[in-house]
Write a protein that holds these residues in place. Structure first.
Motif: not given
Length: 339
Positions: A161-166, A169-170, A173
């Motif tokens: 996932g995206k680096s800005e996600w906590p 959440q990652r 995902h």
């Protein structure tokens, strides 16, 4: 397009469409037996020759697992659909870092629009013929692991996932995208570790997966649809390539070479495709089936563009990007739900 009832007699039709639980299960077990058997031979006789042969044999059976997953995606690997999905997912797709249902959604588009503008696989056949120099570069990338590494790197980065996600959440995902595939990889490693040969996971599972399997997947894709005679004729918009026992062992396992027959009747299990071809020939359709005598002939045709036209580094289509877009191989849909 001719219907099945036009192509076959009722008795022939009953034979080719029959699905077998034991046959489908046997093929999956056969694939794994060959893989572990090749590892055992290398352990018993460790030398460069047995290692290279093991890489080629295992890489071909890894492609074989993808082929059997393909049958599972069509629902034809076995008669029992629960068994079909279990074998396809856990013993074929997840070990190959793929997912049957995601593959099915993509692949049925290919069957619905074969060689048409809507065909998601058209980017794989459209660039051909290419130069021998271009083909050589592609083979070097495949056999040195560059293609496989870029694929898996993109797949894992997509899964985390995206680096800005906590972090929570990652992790969730990643679990959704690659959780089961990771379990399958750990299971393979655990089996080899329990046998006392943990290193085989790296040198005789990952190496074939990232090298030989990539190269023969490319060759298979070229053979199936590149430079077919007629994009609108179901007998000639795909290609069947004859394969001897050496090619079946190292390049084209589990009847993957019968591609015209598969496109004519995608509900025929792979183990019935030779019978389907024999019936088609007996019924007078043989001359219509686009057929090549072997993979060497296909590669010769696919690399017939003069080397003076070679443009190294020039991006002429987006197939390379699609190969590294988090997918299991050439042509697999680079979608968010792809494993």
């Amino acid at each position: 397009m001719s219907t099945a009832k036009e192509l076959f007699t009722p008795s022939q039709l009953a034979i080719v469409r029959k699905r077998s639980d034991w046959r489908g299960t046997w093929l999956v077990l056969h694939g794994w037996a060959v893989i572990f058997g090749a590892m055992a031979v290398f352990v018993a006789f460790p030398n460069p020759l047995t290692y290279i042969l093991a890489v080629m044999v295992i890489g071909a059976r890894q492609l074989g697992l993808a082929i059997l997953m393909h049958d599972g995606a069509h629902g034809i690997l076995t008669h029992n659909q629960k068994l079909n999905m279990f074998l396809s997912q856990w013993l074929c797709a997840y070990p190959m870092m793929a997912e049957t249902l995601a593959y099915r959604r993509y692949h049925l588009q290919h069957h619905a629009h074969t060689q048409q503008p809507e065909d998601p696989d058209l980017v794989l056949s459209a660039p051909f013929p290419i130069t021998r120099k271009s083909f050589r570069r592609k083979m070097i990338r495949d056999l040195t692991g560059q293609t496989g590494y870029q694929q898996r790197k993109a797949q894992i980065l997509n899964a985390v996932g995206k680096s800005e996600w906590p972090l929570k959440q990652r992790l969730a995902h990643y679990r959704d995208k690659l959780g089961r595939a990771t379990v399958a990889q750990l299971a393979i490693f655990g089996i080899l570790a329990a046998s006392g040969h943990w290193y085989l996971y790296f040198v005789l599972w990952l190496v074939p997966f990232l090298t030989w399997q990539q190269a023969i997947t490319r060759i298979r894709n070229i053979a199936e649809h590149a430079m077919v005679p007629d994009d609108n004729d179901p007998f000639r918009q795909a290609r069947t390539t004859k394969a001897g026992w050496i090619e079946r062992a190292f390049l084209a396992p589990y009847w993957v070479n019968y591609h015209v027959e598969h496109h004519l009747m995608m509900w025929v299990p792979c183990y019935n495709l030779p019978k389907a071809r024999a019936f088609l020939i007996a019924n007078g359709y043989g001359p219509r089936i686009e057929t090549k005598p072997g993979y060497r002939a296909v590669i010769r045709m696919a690399t017939s563009r003069p080397d003076t036209d070679d443009r190294p580094g020039e991006l002429v289509h987006n197939a390379r990007k699609r190969r590294v877009d988090g997918t299991m191989g050439e042509g697999f849909k680079p979608a968010e739900d792809a494993a």
